[in-house]
Design a protein around this motif. Structure first.
Motif, PDB file in Angstrom:
ATOM      1  N   MET A 259      -6.578  -5.591   1.185  1.00  0.00           N
ATOM      2  CA  MET A 259      -7.894  -5.282   0.624  1.00  0.00           C
ATOM      3  C   MET A 259      -8.705  -4.422   1.589  1.00  0.00           C
ATOM      4  O   MET A 259      -9.395  -3.480   1.185  1.00  0.00           O
ATOM      5  CB  MET A 259      -8.650  -6.579   0.322  1.00  0.00           C
ATOM      6  CG  MET A 259     -10.074  -6.379  -0.172  1.00  0.00           C
ATOM      7  SD  MET A 259     -10.153  -5.526  -1.758  1.00  0.00           S
ATOM      8  CE  MET A 259     -11.923  -5.562  -2.045  1.00  0.00           C
ATOM      9  N   LEU A 260      -8.601  -4.725   2.874  1.00  0.00           N
ATOM     10  CA  LEU A 260      -9.310  -3.932   3.878  1.00  0.00           C
ATOM     11  C   LEU A 260      -8.882  -2.479   3.826  1.00  0.00           C
ATOM     12  O   LEU A 260      -9.718  -1.570   3.766  1.00  0.00           O
ATOM     13  CB  LEU A 260      -9.040  -4.511   5.277  1.00  0.00           C
ATOM     14  CG  LEU A 260      -9.444  -3.630   6.460  1.00  0.00           C
ATOM     15  CD1 LEU A 260     -10.950  -3.427   6.500  1.00  0.00           C
ATOM     16  CD2 LEU A 260      -8.948  -4.234   7.780  1.00  0.00           C
ATOM     17  N   ASN A 261      -7.578  -2.232   3.850  1.00  0.00           N
ATOM     18  CA  ASN A 261      -7.078  -0.857   3.871  1.00  0.00           C
ATOM     19  C   ASN A 261      -7.338  -0.116   2.572  1.00  0.00           C
ATOM     20  O   ASN A 261      -7.565   1.097   2.574  1.00  0.00           O
ATOM     21  CB  ASN A 261      -5.581  -0.862   4.196  1.00  0.00           C
ATOM     22  CG  ASN A 261      -5.302  -1.114   5.665  1.00  0.00           C
ATOM     23  OD1 ASN A 261      -5.238  -0.203   6.467  1.00  0.00           O
ATOM     24  ND2 ASN A 261      -5.172  -2.389   6.027  1.00  0.00           N
ATOM     25  N   LEU A 262      -7.331  -0.820   1.449  1.00  0.00           N
ATOM     26  CA  LEU A 262      -7.682  -0.180   0.180  1.00  0.00           C
ATOM     27  C   LEU A 262      -9.160   0.196   0.150  1.00  0.00           C
ATOM     28  O   LEU A 262      -9.533   1.250  -0.367  1.00  0.00           O
ATOM     29  CB  LEU A 262      -7.352  -1.103  -0.996  1.00  0.00           C
ATOM     30  CG  LEU A 262      -5.873  -1.281  -1.331  1.00  0.00           C
ATOM     31  CD1 LEU A 262      -5.695  -2.345  -2.406  1.00  0.00           C
ATOM     32  CD2 LEU A 262      -5.247   0.028  -1.786  1.00  0.00           C
ATOM     33  N   SER A 263     -10.011  -0.660   0.704  1.00  0.00           N
ATOM     34  CA  SER A 263     -11.449  -0.364   0.749  1.00  0.00           C
ATOM     35  C   SER A 263     -11.740   0.881   1.559  1.00  0.00           C
ATOM     36  O   SER A 263     -12.631   1.665   1.231  1.00  0.00           O
ATOM     37  CB  SER A 263     -12.208  -1.560   1.334  1.00  0.00           C
ATOM     38  OG  SER A 263     -12.077  -2.701   0.533  1.00  0.00           O
ATOM     39  N   LEU A 264     -10.956   1.088   2.625  1.00  0.00           N
ATOM     40  CA  LEU A 264     -11.201   2.229   3.512  1.00  0.00           C
ATOM     41  C   LEU A 264     -10.829   3.562   2.877  1.00  0.00           C
ATOM     42  O   LEU A 264     -11.181   4.619   3.403  1.00  0.00           O
ATOM     43  CB  LEU A 264     -10.436   2.050   4.825  1.00  0.00           C
ATOM     44  CG  LEU A 264     -10.817   0.829   5.665  1.00  0.00           C
ATOM     45  CD1 LEU A 264     -10.032   0.822   6.972  1.00  0.00           C
ATOM     46  CD2 LEU A 264     -12.310   0.790   5.945  1.00  0.00           C
ATOM     47  N   LEU A 265     -10.121   3.530   1.729  1.00  0.00           N
ATOM     48  CA  LEU A 265      -9.783   4.784   1.045  1.00  0.00           C
ATOM     49  C   LEU A 265     -11.029   5.539   0.597  1.00  0.00           C
ATOM     50  O   LEU A 265     -11.027   6.763   0.514  1.00  0.00           O
ATOM     51  CB  LEU A 265      -8.888   4.506  -0.170  1.00  0.00           C
ATOM     52  CG  LEU A 265      -7.436   4.103   0.105  1.00  0.00           C
ATOM     53  CD1 LEU A 265      -6.726   3.844  -1.208  1.00  0.00           C
ATOM     54  CD2 LEU A 265      -6.713   5.177   0.892  1.00  0.00           C
ATOM     55  N   THR A 266     -12.099   4.807   0.298  1.00  0.00           N
ATOM     56  CA  THR A 266     -13.310   5.482  -0.191  1.00  0.00           C
ATOM     57  C   THR A 266     -14.067   6.181   0.928  1.00  0.00           C
ATOM     58  O   THR A 266     -15.106   6.789   0.675  1.00  0.00           O
ATOM     59  CB  THR A 266     -14.252   4.476  -0.881  1.00  0.00           C
ATOM     60  OG1 THR A 266     -14.565   3.417   0.042  1.00  0.00           O
ATOM     61  CG2 THR A 266     -13.602   3.879  -2.118  1.00  0.00           C
ATOM     62  N   SER A 267     -13.575   6.083   2.156  1.00  0.00           N
ATOM     63  CA  SER A 267     -14.235   6.790   3.253  1.00  0.00           C
ATOM     64  C   SER A 267     -14.285   8.287   2.990  1.00  0.00           C
ATOM     65  O   SER A 267     -15.202   8.984   3.438  1.00  0.00           O
ATOM     66  CB  SER A 267     -13.510   6.509   4.579  1.00  0.00           C
ATOM     67  OG  SER A 267     -12.178   6.977   4.534  1.00  0.00           O
ATOM     68  N   ASP A 268     -13.301   8.796   2.241  1.00  0.00           N
ATOM     69  CA  ASP A 268     -13.292  10.225   1.901  1.00  0.00           C
ATOM     70  C   ASP A 268     -14.481  10.596   1.018  1.00  0.00           C
ATOM     71  O   ASP A 268     -15.089  11.658   1.175  1.00  0.00           O
ATOM     72  CB  ASP A 268     -11.991  10.577   1.192  1.00  0.00           C
ATOM     73  CG  ASP A 268     -10.777  10.158   2.010  1.00  0.00           C
ATOM     74  OD1 ASP A 268     -10.516  10.802   3.033  1.00  0.00           O
ATOM     75  OD2 ASP A 268     -10.131   9.174   1.638  1.00  0.00           O
TER      76      ASP A 268
END
Length: 284
Positions: A259-268
């Protein structure tokens, strides 16, 4: 299938909100690293060193006040710190050779790595729907990046292949670090984790700084006038990383490292928002 009411629980909403705040923090670190690289400042280990010092001071003080015995072996934290320091070093170093777009795109390699590691070591079960959801997320990221950024920007940098290889290696180490943190935060203690991660991370970073002489004797840094414009992104990086590290264990305990790594996708997408409203740049 879950109903909308069952999905929108307090736990889920907190995880989603916290994940987006972490994504915003990681965006700010990426922009800071990119700005420092643009100014010719090459000090990847030094950038992370301050973060580890902050962690050691803040959480170490709490740990000393508690006077409790360690809940996990100290050498677990030492190994984790080594992996984490090198992951930060590789990704920050990559900004010297490749574009911020390539870093953002290749950094998502940590997601499949995390899924494999959690499945193998933590016995996390992933059904077809979850795997399909991850594929959709990663495919969406690829489409956004390739539709929004010109080819010239994607290939920017002095040595794109070397930079891309550094990002992939760093993303793999990030995955190992995230899964290890998830295990320790669920089986040990969050304050203990942050305190010893900061303690050992600061020692390893200091040794690496001394060996590489990344501040005192690096020609690139010696030739730079450390103005306020250069100091702000340097210290801003450290503060953002400190907040990021402090909040990551909370999300790991609630929803796990995937979940953490999926959330970080929106950093773009946060990067696009910042480019438009903070830098007043025109984005396709």
């Amino acid at each position: 299938m879950l109903s909308f009411k069952e999905f929108c629980t307090t736990k889920t909403l907190v995880a989603l909100g916290l994940g987006q705040f972490l994504s915003l923090l990681i965006t700010s670190t990426g922009l800071s690293s990119s700005e420092l690289a643009r100014r010719g400042i090459n000090a990847p280990t030094s950038q992370s060193f301050l973060n580890y010092v902050f962690l050691a001071i803040v959480y170490g003080s709490i740990m000393l006040y508690r006077k409790e015995a360690l809940k996990a072996k100290w050498y677990y934290y030492a190994i984790l710190s080594l992996v984490d320091v090198e992951a930060n070093f590789l990704v920050v170093k990559a900004y010297q050779y490749t574009s911020i777009t390539s870093v953002m795109l290749l950094d998502c390699w940590s997601i499949p790595c995390v899924m494999v590691l959690t499945w193998f070591f933590l016995s996390t079960k992933y059904r077809f729907k979850k795997i399909a959801g991850v594929v959709v997320c990663v495919a969406g990221l690829v489409m956004v990046v390739f539709s929004d950024v010109h080819a010239g920007d994607r290939s920017g940098g002095s040595n794109p292949r070397k930079g891309d290889a550094l990002v992939i290696a760093g993303a793999t180490l990030y995955a190992i670090s995230n899964v290890s943190e998830e295990f320790l935060v669920k089986n040990a203690d969050r304050v203990e984790l942050m305190s010893l991660l900061g303690f050992f991370g600061a020692i390893i970073s200091a040794i690496q700084i001394d060996n590489n002489r990344s501040i005192l004797e690096c020609n690139e840094v010696k030739s730079i006038h450390w103005s306020v414009g250069a100091a702000l992104p340097f210290f801003g990086f450290a503060v953002a990383m400190f907040l990021f590290y402090s909040l990551v264990p909370i999300l790991l305990k609630i929803s796990g490292s995937t979940m953490l790594n999926l959330s970080l996708l929106t950093s773009d997408m946060w990067a696009v928002v910042i480019r438009i409203f903070a830098y007043h740049e025109k984005v396709c």
